[in-house]
Design an enzyme around this catalytic site. Sequence first.
Site, short mmCIF file in Angstrom:
data_model
loop_
_atom_site.label_atom_id
_atom_site.label_comp_id
_atom_site.label_asym_id
_atom_site.label_seq_id
_atom_site.Cartn_x
_atom_site.Cartn_y
_atom_site.Cartn_z
N ASP A 41 48.29 44.20 39.68
CA ASP A 41 47.39 43.12 40.07
C ASP A 41 47.48 41.99 39.05
O ASP A 41 48.03 42.15 37.96
CB ASP A 41 45.95 43.63 40.13
CG ASP A 41 45.64 44.34 41.43
OD1 ASP A 41 46.45 44.25 42.37
OD2 ASP A 41 44.58 45.00 41.51
N LYS A 68 46.45 38.69 43.38
CA LYS A 68 45.72 37.86 44.34
C LYS A 68 44.99 36.75 43.58
O LYS A 68 44.42 36.98 42.52
CB LYS A 68 44.69 38.70 45.10
CG LYS A 68 45.32 39.84 45.90
CD LYS A 68 44.27 40.72 46.52
CE LYS A 68 44.90 41.90 47.27
NZ LYS A 68 43.90 42.81 47.84
N MET A 179 32.76 38.81 41.58
CA MET A 179 33.34 37.85 42.53
C MET A 179 32.26 36.93 43.09
O MET A 179 32.25 36.61 44.28
CB MET A 179 34.07 38.60 43.67
CG MET A 179 35.19 39.49 43.17
SD MET A 179 35.87 40.55 44.46
CE MET A 179 34.60 41.83 44.56
#
Length: 315
Positions: A41, A68, A179
């Site tokens: 990641d 991402k 997030m």
Amino acid sequence: MTATPTPAGRVTLVGAGPGDAALLTLRGLRAIKRADVIVADRLGARSVLAQLEAEGVTIASEVIDVGKLPGHHRVPQDAINELLVELAQSGREVVRLKGGDPFVFGRGREEQLFCEAAGVRVEVVPGVTSAISVPAVAGIPLTHRGVAASFSVVSAHDQIEPGGSVSTSGSDHTLVLLMGVSTLAHSAHVLAAGARGSDCPVAIIEDGYGGGERVTVSTLGTIAHLAASRQVRSPAVVVIGEVVRLSPHAALLGPASADAGDAAPRPASPPARRRPRSRLAAALDAGLAVDTGLVRAIDTSIRSSPSPSRKVSLS
């Protein structure tokens, strides 16, 4: 002549922690060293690999970046699942290196189930989740005797809804938002309207353990404005609750209310002058506001509040 069967590979899901190689577990390090290929990641994982190499750890395996970015998935999750199976079925020792802990908003269990359904063996190596470790950077315990006895970790990628258990819990229950930068204004508005109230302390820790580490402390009533003026960006962890007052960064928050538990009161700071509304609007337009009507509602509620907004301490 009988063909030699391809040796069975394996996938090991490894939690890389919050991005500091020193917080990688020994079991995770051993898995990385023996891997033929590492599927990594962006957040946490890539920086940990770079730190290990800088410290002299030899990583001879191939590294495949499937990181991402906010709003952009370089490699879709379905493609990552297929890739893990393909690599393992070719006989390779695969490490799926994920930031934080694979099972805390990391979709690790999804990947494990997909691999096992395809007949691929999977081992899971837990990691240190940013939900706990990053607040610790700012001196914030998620629980503290007399202040908070419980906490929740919530993905704020989707907006918090009024009336839910998160929005109705009091400030003696610590709430950690992951997030949550893009929906911060909405989250603060919903939570301030609930049991916590607009004076509930909030801390935002940006880039915990990274080179851009920064702490912003305010209240639910003012955090959206302050975060916009400071151009707070991901990755960041948001902590909401009276435990924020225990942080050395919270010196300018002022004393806790009479029913805020046993947290030691701190002297109040003089009122700070509010930034011009036009500058706030420009910052919110850069990506923090969920809609202009919500921003107006927050701005109106703060103006009508009897207590002045307070500035915060910085890291």
